[in-house]
Write a protein that holds these residues in place. Structure first.
Motif, PDB file in Angstrom:
ATOM      1  N   ARG A  37       0.820  -1.210   0.000  1.00 29.69           N
ATOM      2  CA  ARG A  37       0.000   0.000   0.000  1.00 29.69           C
ATOM      3  C   ARG A  37       0.862   1.272   0.000  1.00 29.69           C
ATOM      4  O   ARG A  37       1.954   1.298   0.574  1.00 29.69           O
ATOM      5  N   PRO A  38       0.345   2.339  -0.628  1.00 33.63           N
ATOM      6  CA  PRO A  38       1.094   3.606  -0.661  1.00 33.63           C
ATOM      7  C   PRO A  38       1.415   4.161   0.725  1.00 33.63           C
ATOM      8  O   PRO A  38       2.400   4.900   0.886  1.00 33.63           O
ATOM      9  N   ALA A  39       0.622   3.820   1.729  1.00 36.58           N
ATOM     10  CA  ALA A  39       0.877   4.325   3.084  1.00 36.58           C
ATOM     11  C   ALA A  39       2.245   3.906   3.608  1.00 36.58           C
ATOM     12  O   ALA A  39       2.794   4.533   4.516  1.00 36.58           O
TER      13      ALA A  39
ATOM     14  N   ALA B  77       4.971   3.741   1.649  1.00 35.81           N
ATOM     15  CA  ALA B  77       5.919   4.095   0.580  1.00 35.81           C
ATOM     16  C   ALA B  77       7.268   4.551   1.106  1.00 35.81           C
ATOM     17  O   ALA B  77       8.287   4.429   0.414  1.00 35.81           O
ATOM     18  N   GLU B  78       7.333   5.099   2.319  1.00 37.15           N
ATOM     19  CA  GLU B  78       8.603   5.601   2.856  1.00 37.15           C
ATOM     20  C   GLU B  78       9.434   4.528   3.539  1.00 37.15           C
ATOM     21  O   GLU B  78      10.566   4.789   3.960  1.00 37.15           O
ATOM     22  N   ARG B  79       8.891   3.337   3.667  1.00 35.26           N
ATOM     23  CA  ARG B  79       9.628   2.268   4.346  1.00 35.26           C
ATOM     24  C   ARG B  79      10.700   1.679   3.421  1.00 35.26           C
ATOM     25  O   ARG B  79      10.493   1.553   2.208  1.00 35.26           O
ATOM     26  N   SER B  80      11.813   1.271   3.995  1.00 37.54           N
ATOM     27  CA  SER B  80      12.932   0.785   3.181  1.00 37.54           C
ATOM     28  C   SER B  80      12.576  -0.474   2.393  1.00 37.54           C
ATOM     29  O   SER B  80      13.119  -0.717   1.318  1.00 37.54           O
ATOM     30  N   TRP B  81      11.672  -1.288   2.918  1.00 40.74           N
ATOM     31  CA  TRP B  81      11.323  -2.558   2.283  1.00 40.74           C
ATOM     32  C   TRP B  81      10.226  -2.414   1.228  1.00 40.74           C
ATOM     33  O   TRP B  81       9.884  -3.374   0.543  1.00 40.74           O
ATOM     34  N   HIS B  82       9.622  -1.209   1.125  1.00 38.79           N
ATOM     35  CA  HIS B  82       8.439  -1.053   0.280  1.00 38.79           C
ATOM     36  C   HIS B  82       8.691  -1.382  -1.192  1.00 38.79           C
ATOM     37  O   HIS B  82       7.844  -2.038  -1.828  1.00 38.79           O
ATOM     38  N   PRO B  83       9.806  -0.964  -1.797  1.00 43.31           N
ATOM     39  CA  PRO B  83      10.009  -1.329  -3.219  1.00 43.31           C
ATOM     40  C   PRO B  83       9.970  -2.833  -3.452  1.00 43.31           C
ATOM     41  O   PRO B  83       9.393  -3.301  -4.441  1.00 43.31           O
ATOM     42  N   GLN B  84      10.573  -3.604  -2.537  1.00 43.81           N
ATOM     43  CA  GLN B  84      10.558  -5.054  -2.699  1.00 43.81           C
ATOM     44  C   GLN B  84       9.150  -5.621  -2.455  1.00 43.81           C
ATOM     45  O   GLN B  84       8.728  -6.568  -3.143  1.00 43.81           O
ATOM     46  N   ALA B  85       8.420  -5.043  -1.499  1.00 44.50           N
ATOM     47  CA  ALA B  85       7.039  -5.492  -1.263  1.00 44.50           C
ATOM     48  C   ALA B  85       6.171  -5.209  -2.488  1.00 44.50           C
ATOM     49  O   ALA B  85       5.327  -6.021  -2.868  1.00 44.50           O
ATOM     50  N   LEU B  86       6.394  -4.047  -3.113  1.00 46.16           N
ATOM     51  CA  LEU B  86       5.659  -3.723  -4.345  1.00 46.16           C
ATOM     52  C   LEU B  86       5.943  -4.750  -5.431  1.00 46.16           C
ATOM     53  O   LEU B  86       5.025  -5.238  -6.117  1.00 46.16           O
ATOM     54  N   LYS B  87       7.217  -5.070  -5.578  1.00 40.35           N
ATOM     55  CA  LYS B  87       7.628  -6.004  -6.627  1.00 40.35           C
ATOM     56  C   LYS B  87       7.041  -7.396  -6.396  1.00 40.35           C
ATOM     57  O   LYS B  87       6.590  -8.055  -7.333  1.00 40.35           O
ATOM     58  N   ARG B  88       6.996  -7.844  -5.144  1.00 38.64           N
ATOM     59  CA  ARG B  88       6.591  -9.222  -4.863  1.00 38.64           C
ATOM     60  C   ARG B  88       5.095  -9.385  -4.577  1.00 38.64           C
ATOM     61  O   ARG B  88       4.488 -10.380  -4.964  1.00 38.64           O
ATOM     62  N   PHE B  89       4.497  -8.396  -3.848  1.00 43.58           N
ATOM     63  CA  PHE B  89       3.176  -8.651  -3.274  1.00 43.58           C
ATOM     64  C   PHE B  89       2.035  -7.811  -3.864  1.00 43.58           C
ATOM     65  O   PHE B  89       0.887  -7.976  -3.422  1.00 43.58           O
ATOM     66  N   THR B  90       2.291  -6.937  -4.811  1.00 42.09           N
ATOM     67  CA  THR B  90       1.190  -6.142  -5.375  1.00 42.09           C
ATOM     68  C   THR B  90       0.117  -7.069  -5.949  1.00 42.09           C
ATOM     69  O   THR B  90       0.423  -7.998  -6.705  1.00 42.09           O
ATOM     70  N   ALA B  91      -1.133  -6.788  -5.578  1.00 46.23           N
ATOM     71  CA  ALA B  91      -2.237  -7.649  -6.002  1.00 46.23           C
ATOM     72  C   ALA B  91      -2.287  -7.770  -7.517  1.00 46.23           C
ATOM     73  O   ALA B  91      -2.152  -6.773  -8.239  1.00 46.23           O
TER      74      ALA B  91
ATOM     75  N   GLU C  34      -7.599   7.867   9.256  1.00 46.42           N
ATOM     76  CA  GLU C  34      -7.878   6.501   8.790  1.00 46.42           C
ATOM     77  C   GLU C  34      -9.348   6.133   8.980  1.00 46.42           C
ATOM     78  O   GLU C  34      -9.885   6.256  10.077  1.00 46.42           O
ATOM     79  N   GLU C  35      -9.971   5.676   7.915  1.00 46.17           N
ATOM     80  CA  GLU C  35     -11.334   5.148   7.980  1.00 46.17           C
ATOM     81  C   GLU C  35     -11.328   3.624   7.960  1.00 46.17           C
ATOM     82  O   GLU C  35     -12.245   2.986   8.457  1.00 46.17           O
ATOM     83  N   THR C  36     -10.330   3.033   7.318  1.00 47.59           N
ATOM     84  CA  THR C  36     -10.122   1.573   7.327  1.00 47.59           C
ATOM     85  C   THR C  36      -8.696   1.329   7.821  1.00 47.59           C
ATOM     86  O   THR C  36      -7.787   1.095   7.027  1.00 47.59           O
ATOM     87  N   PRO C  37      -8.477   1.399   9.121  1.00 45.74           N
ATOM     88  CA  PRO C  37      -7.112   1.413   9.682  1.00 45.74           C
ATOM     89  C   PRO C  37      -6.279   0.214   9.237  1.00 45.74           C
ATOM     90  O   PRO C  37      -6.736  -0.930   9.233  1.00 45.74           O
ATOM     91  N   LEU C  38      -5.023   0.501   8.896  1.00 47.86           N
ATOM     92  CA  LEU C  38      -4.120  -0.581   8.473  1.00 47.86           C
ATOM     93  C   LEU C  38      -3.891  -1.591   9.592  1.00 47.86           C
ATOM     94  O   LEU C  38      -3.826  -2.799   9.345  1.00 47.86           O
ATOM     95  N   SER C  39      -3.756  -1.104  10.828  1.00 45.16           N
ATOM     96  CA  SER C  39      -3.528  -2.037  11.939  1.00 45.16           C
ATOM     97  C   SER C  39      -4.682  -3.026  12.052  1.00 45.16           C
ATOM     98  O   SER C  39      -4.480  -4.221  12.301  1.00 45.16           O
ATOM     99  N   VAL C  40      -5.904  -2.533  11.864  1.00 42.16           N
ATOM    100  CA  VAL C  40      -7.086  -3.394  11.955  1.00 42.16           C
ATOM    101  C   VAL C  40      -7.076  -4.425  10.828  1.00 42.16           C
ATOM    102  O   VAL C  40      -7.385  -5.605  11.033  1.00 42.16           O
ATOM    103  N   GLN C  41      -6.691  -3.989   9.643  1.00 44.83           N
ATOM    104  CA  GLN C  41      -6.657  -4.926   8.517  1.00 44.83           C
ATOM    105  C   GLN C  41      -5.596  -6.011   8.721  1.00 44.83           C
ATOM    106  O   GLN C  41      -5.825  -7.182   8.400  1.00 44.83           O
ATOM    107  N   HIS C  42      -4.434  -5.622   9.240  1.00 41.72           N
ATOM    108  CA  HIS C  42      -3.404  -6.635   9.518  1.00 41.72           C
ATOM    109  C   HIS C  42      -3.915  -7.661  10.536  1.00 41.72           C
ATOM    110  O   HIS C  42      -3.699  -8.870  10.377  1.00 41.72           O
ATOM    111  N   ILE C  43      -4.557  -7.181  11.593  1.00 41.63           N
ATOM    112  CA  ILE C  43      -5.027  -8.091  12.651  1.00 41.63           C
ATOM    113  C   ILE C  43      -6.087  -9.035  12.106  1.00 41.63           C
ATOM    114  O   ILE C  43      -6.005 -10.255  12.270  1.00 41.63           O
ATOM    115  N   VAL C  44      -7.106  -8.476  11.453  1.00 40.81           N
ATOM    116  CA  VAL C  44      -8.202  -9.307  10.953  1.00 40.81           C
ATOM    117  C   VAL C  44      -7.682 -10.337   9.965  1.00 40.81           C
ATOM    118  O   VAL C  44      -8.003 -11.530  10.035  1.00 40.81           O
TER     119      VAL C  44
END
Length: 477
Positions: free
Chosen positions: A119-121, A123-137, A455-465
């Motif tokens: 997710r774009p949220a 984007a500033e994390r060091s691992w995000h480019p690799q997550a984009l490459k591997r896990f984008t839906a 946040e209306e659909t919080p990322l923390s909530v989505q990770h937990i669920v």
């Protein structure tokens, strides 16, 4: 002090419906209410039918874990008949079931859970480019590889069961197809190819190395493959501190064979393991849109409340074991079975990290089991014993789906089904409150989750669920 209410959902990328109502105070969830908004009615549908119809109808509850439903129905009928499957039939049934569970874990990790890290949220994390490459839906390289590997592995189910989903191969007396020596070679060849995928992409190392991890530190510092990428992300986002469940784990034990269940059964709490006593199961209806009394599944009914009266807020009943909410799933299964890394993780609670790590452990362990079972196929053996159902009787079928403990309970009168109750893994995990006000496991896990101002659909909530891998069509069935 500031507060607001949020209604989050649907969550599902694969199937089913789910809504979570959140009460948020000072940017933290103080109460959560899980609603399964889709009523289906498979249990009433079974009444009056011949018992063997359960083998055909109940797998239609779900297209993802239909073999689990099929195995539970066959086990319940076998229990009612007082019969056991042929040993080689049980072996092939375990092989079929293990492949489905393995495919479910792979689907969850790549298509359902990890996509949130692209997710774009972030984007500033060091691992995000690799997550984009591997896990984008739909586009990530890991997603495409997992879908292809899963499709190839399911060829084994086609070979042994004729089709997937909704195979009729598993019966109370065994399985319908006796594999040949040539089939065994094809199965082993397919498993070898799947091992190559796991070791090249998911683990980046021999799977035995992952299975042999002995502690929480060893598993959380794993650095190769997509599992290593997830551990890097988990450390950065502190997923080991997110989403604590009730700390009470249930497993019926997976893959019954003549020598016993391959992953052991039990209830684990505070470092103590005790036997599962299914007589202590009750389904509380106080916050479900259901009429009737709290009962054991042998006496339970499914009567929907068309008026949907308060204080109920879900079509899901609230199963409790000796009055307690319990968490079930791959992590619970590995804790109950006593894997050292799972036990070490459990000492700090059932976090988002622990649930996903448990699933990865189970992928590796199941691959080894599948290879062992395929090698043990004896083509000249008997794969099906005859089994006669009684005119009157009852049976209990307990299995482990990918998402956790699944039970079927059948009552037979005058050769017809007089009662049929199902408690699915997500019924346990996504249950509403009970009459004591005790929240279900996911409701408890969401308390304390951080919610940003915007946040209306919080990322923390989505990770937990999503760490619970909800299967909502199974929940209410």
């Amino acid at each position: 002090m500031s507060g607001r209410n949020l209604l989050v959902g649907p969550f599902n990328r694969v199937e089913g419906d789910l809504e979570i109502r959140l009460e948020v105070v000072d940017n933290k969830v103080v109460a959560a209410y899980a609603n399964s908004p889709l009523y289906r009615g498979f249990e009433p549908m079974m009444l009056g039918k011949v018992p063997s119809d359960a083998l055909t109808i109940t797998p239609r509850i779900c297209g993802i874990c239909s073999i689990s439903q099929s195995a539970a129905a066959a086990a319940a009928l076998g229990d009612a008949a007082g019969s056991q499957p042929a040993p080689q039939g049980a072996l092939v049934a375990a092989l079929l079931h293990g492949i489905e569970n393995l495919c479910d874990h792979l689907t969850h990790f790549n298509l359902f859970f990890a996509a949130d890290f692209a997710r774009p949220a972030y984007a500033e994390r060091s691992w995000h480019p690799q997550a984009l490459k591997r896990f984008t839906a739909m586009q990530g390289s890991a997603v495409r590889q997992a879908v292809e590997a899963r499709a190839q592995l399911l060829h084994i189910v086609g070979l042994l069961g004729g089709k997937w989903p909704h195979t009729l191969a598993i019966q109370p007396g065994g399985v319908t197809r006796a594999p040949s020596a040539r089939d065994r070679i094809r199965i082993l060849s397919t498993l070898t190819a799947f091992r190559r995928y796991l070791e090249a992409e998911l683990f980046g190392a021999p799977i035995e190395a992952f299975v042999e991890l002995a502690g929480a530190d060893a598993i959380s510092t794993w650095s190769t493959g997509d599992a290593g990428l997830f551990m890097e992300i988990a450390a950065d986002l502190e997923l080991e501190k997110l989403g604590f469940g009730p700390g009470r784990y249930l497993s019926y034990g997976a893959y019954p064979l003549p020598e016993g269940r391959t992953f052991g059964p039990g209830v684990w709490e505070n470092g103590e393991l005790s036997p599962v006593t299914t007589e202590d199961i009750r389904e509380d209806l106080s916050h479900a849109w259901m009429l009737g009394d709290e009962n054991h599944p042998f006496k339970g009914q499914t009567i929907p409340d068309e008026d949907m009266k308060d204080p109920a807020y879900s079509w899901c009943k609230a199963p409790r074991l000796a009055g307690n909410a319990v968490e079930t799933g791959a992590f619970a299964r590995q804790v109950v079975d006593g894997h050292p890394a799972a036990l070490d993780l459990a000492a700090n609670g059932s976090s988002v990290l622990a649930r996903v790590a448990g699933r990865l452990l189970e992928i590796a362990r199941t691959q080894l089991l599948l290879e062992q079972w395929a090698s043990a196929i004896t083509p000249e053996a008997v794969f099906m014993e005859s089994s006669s159902l009684p005119e009157h009787g009852q049976g209990e079928g307990l299995v482990e789906a990918a998402r956790g403990a699944l039970g079927h309970w059948i009552q037979i009168e005058n050769g017809r089904i007089a009662g049929y109750q199902i408690i699915a893994p997500t019924t346990w995990n996504f249950s509403p409150r009970d009459r004591r006000g005790q929240p279900g496991p996911v409701e408890a896990a969401l308390e304390g989750a951080v919610v940003g101002d915007d946040e209306e659909t919080p990322l923390s909530v989505q990770h937990i669920v999503r760490s619970f891998d909800p299967c909502m069509v199974c929940t209410v069935h």
